[in-house]
Write a protein that holds these residues in place. Structure first.
Motif, short mmCIF file in Angstrom:
data_model
loop_
_atom_site.label_atom_id
_atom_site.label_comp_id
_atom_site.label_asym_id
_atom_site.label_seq_id
_atom_site.Cartn_x
_atom_site.Cartn_y
_atom_site.Cartn_z
N VAL A 1 59.19 -3.24 17.17
CA VAL A 1 60.39 -3.65 16.44
C VAL A 1 60.04 -4.77 15.45
CG1 VAL A 1 61.09 -5.36 18.16
CG2 VAL A 1 62.82 -4.33 16.68
N GLU A 2 60.76 -4.77 14.33
CA GLU A 2 60.66 -5.84 13.34
C GLU A 2 62.05 -6.01 12.74
OE1 GLU A 2 57.86 -7.10 9.53
OE2 GLU A 2 57.50 -5.22 10.58
N ILE A 3 62.47 -7.27 12.57
CA ILE A 3 63.81 -7.55 12.08
C ILE A 3 63.73 -8.51 10.90
CG2 ILE A 3 66.10 -8.48 12.66
CD1 ILE A 3 65.42 -7.85 15.62
N ARG A 4 64.45 -8.17 9.82
CA ARG A 4 64.57 -9.08 8.68
C ARG A 4 66.03 -9.21 8.33
NH1 ARG A 4 66.23 -8.13 4.12
NH2 ARG A 4 65.15 -9.85 3.13
N VAL A 5 66.42 -10.36 7.80
CA VAL A 5 67.82 -10.60 7.49
C VAL A 5 67.98 -11.30 6.14
CG1 VAL A 5 68.39 -10.82 9.96
CG2 VAL A 5 68.02 -12.88 8.59
N THR A 6 69.20 -11.21 5.65
CA THR A 6 69.67 -11.98 4.51
C THR A 6 70.82 -12.85 5.02
OG1 THR A 6 69.14 -10.19 2.99
CG2 THR A 6 70.70 -11.85 2.20
N ALA A 7 70.86 -14.10 4.57
CA ALA A 7 71.91 -15.01 4.99
C ALA A 7 72.42 -15.79 3.79
CB ALA A 7 71.39 -15.98 6.05
N ILE A 8 73.68 -16.22 3.87
CA ILE A 8 74.27 -17.12 2.91
C ILE A 8 74.68 -18.37 3.67
CG2 ILE A 8 76.07 -17.51 1.16
CD1 ILE A 8 74.16 -15.21 0.41
N VAL A 9 73.99 -19.47 3.43
CA VAL A 9 74.26 -20.71 4.18
C VAL A 9 75.67 -21.18 3.87
CG1 VAL A 9 73.54 -23.10 4.54
CG2 VAL A 9 71.81 -21.32 4.17
N TRP B 1 71.79 -17.89 12.62
CA TRP B 1 72.33 -16.54 12.80
C TRP B 1 73.76 -16.38 12.28
CZ3 TRP B 1 70.72 -11.81 13.22
CH2 TRP B 1 69.46 -11.53 13.73
N PRO B 2 74.69 -17.30 12.52
CA PRO B 2 76.06 -17.08 12.02
C PRO B 2 76.17 -17.03 10.49
CG PRO B 2 76.10 -18.60 13.85
CD PRO B 2 74.65 -18.42 13.47
N ASP B 3 75.12 -17.42 9.77
CA ASP B 3 75.09 -17.30 8.30
C ASP B 3 74.66 -15.91 7.84
OD1 ASP B 3 75.70 -20.08 7.76
OD2 ASP B 3 73.62 -20.57 8.28
N VAL B 4 74.18 -15.07 8.75
CA VAL B 4 73.60 -13.77 8.40
C VAL B 4 74.67 -12.80 7.93
CG1 VAL B 4 72.39 -11.74 9.34
CG2 VAL B 4 71.58 -14.06 9.87
N ILE B 5 74.36 -12.12 6.80
CA ILE B 5 75.28 -11.13 6.24
C ILE B 5 74.70 -9.71 6.26
CG2 ILE B 5 76.48 -12.80 4.79
CD1 ILE B 5 74.83 -11.59 2.39
N HIS B 6 73.38 -9.58 6.41
CA HIS B 6 72.72 -8.27 6.36
C HIS B 6 71.50 -8.29 7.27
CE1 HIS B 6 70.46 -5.07 3.74
NE2 HIS B 6 70.85 -4.59 4.90
N VAL B 7 71.35 -7.24 8.06
CA VAL B 7 70.21 -7.08 8.96
C VAL B 7 69.53 -5.76 8.65
CG1 VAL B 7 69.47 -6.84 11.38
CG2 VAL B 7 71.38 -8.38 10.79
N ASN B 8 68.21 -5.78 8.53
CA ASN B 8 67.39 -4.57 8.51
C ASN B 8 66.53 -4.62 9.77
OD1 ASN B 8 68.24 -3.73 6.00
ND2 ASN B 8 66.44 -4.44 4.93
N SER B 9 66.58 -3.56 10.55
CA SER B 9 65.69 -3.50 11.72
C SER B 9 64.84 -2.24 11.61
CB SER B 9 66.47 -3.54 13.03
OG SER B 9 67.33 -2.43 13.17
N TYR B 10 63.58 -2.40 11.98
CA TYR B 10 62.61 -1.31 11.91
C TYR B 10 62.11 -1.07 13.32
CZ TYR B 10 62.94 -2.82 7.12
OH TYR B 10 63.43 -3.17 5.89
N HIS B 11 62.14 0.19 13.75
CA HIS B 11 61.83 0.54 15.13
C HIS B 11 60.79 1.65 15.14
CE1 HIS B 11 65.42 -1.72 16.35
NE2 HIS B 11 65.92 -1.23 15.23
#
Length: 141
Positions: A129-137, A72-82
């Motif tokens: 709910v559905e959640i997708r993310v982008t992360a940079i390790v 989680w601390p690598d995450v830069i962008h969150v898309n959540s669908y509700h």
């Protein structure tokens, strides 16, 4: 040349991979993208309470990230669908409260960008709910 690694979540992710042929995560060098994660258990059951479903979706995002060496601390962008009921035009403060609590709990002070979208249907019957993310390790601030 880029290094590409796909990740499959043990349990429900293995079932979905076998049935539908997709992975939960992909890592290209240090960039990670995950597929949308539902608030399901390993038997694809959803909890009755919306708050529990959101928390479990966050847990499943964590599981997806871990399959390719991210967190989680690598995450830069969150898309959540509700899922919103017909005729409703807002997602609701209860949802926003739980989402914000989970961000604060899991992101170690990072505040990623977030796009929150109301939809009429999601991938499984009963999903809210559905959640997708982008992360940079390694990009933790």
């Amino acid at each position: 040349m880029s290094t590409v690694t796909f990740g499959i979540i043990p349990g429900f992710g293995e079932k979905l991979h076998a049935a539908l042929g997709y992975s939960a995560a992909v890592r290209v060098d240090d960039r990670v993208e995950i597929s949308g994660q539902a608030g399901v258990d390993d038997d694809l059951n959803l909890p009755d309470a919306l708050e529990d479903e959101i928390v479990r979706a966050f847990d499943n995002v964590e599981r997806a990230l871990a399959t390719v060496g991210a967190s989680w601390p690598d995450v830069i962008h969150v898309n959540s669908y509700h899922k919103v009921a017909p005729g409703e035009d807002v997602i609701g403060e209860d949802v926003n409260r739980v989402m914000a609590e989970q961000f604060r709990l899991r992101l170690d002070g990072r505040a990623p960008i977030w796009t929150e979208t109301g939809v009429t249907a999601l991938g499984l019957a009963g999903m809210r709910v559905e959640i997708r993310v982008t992360a940079i390790v390694g990009s933790r601030s």
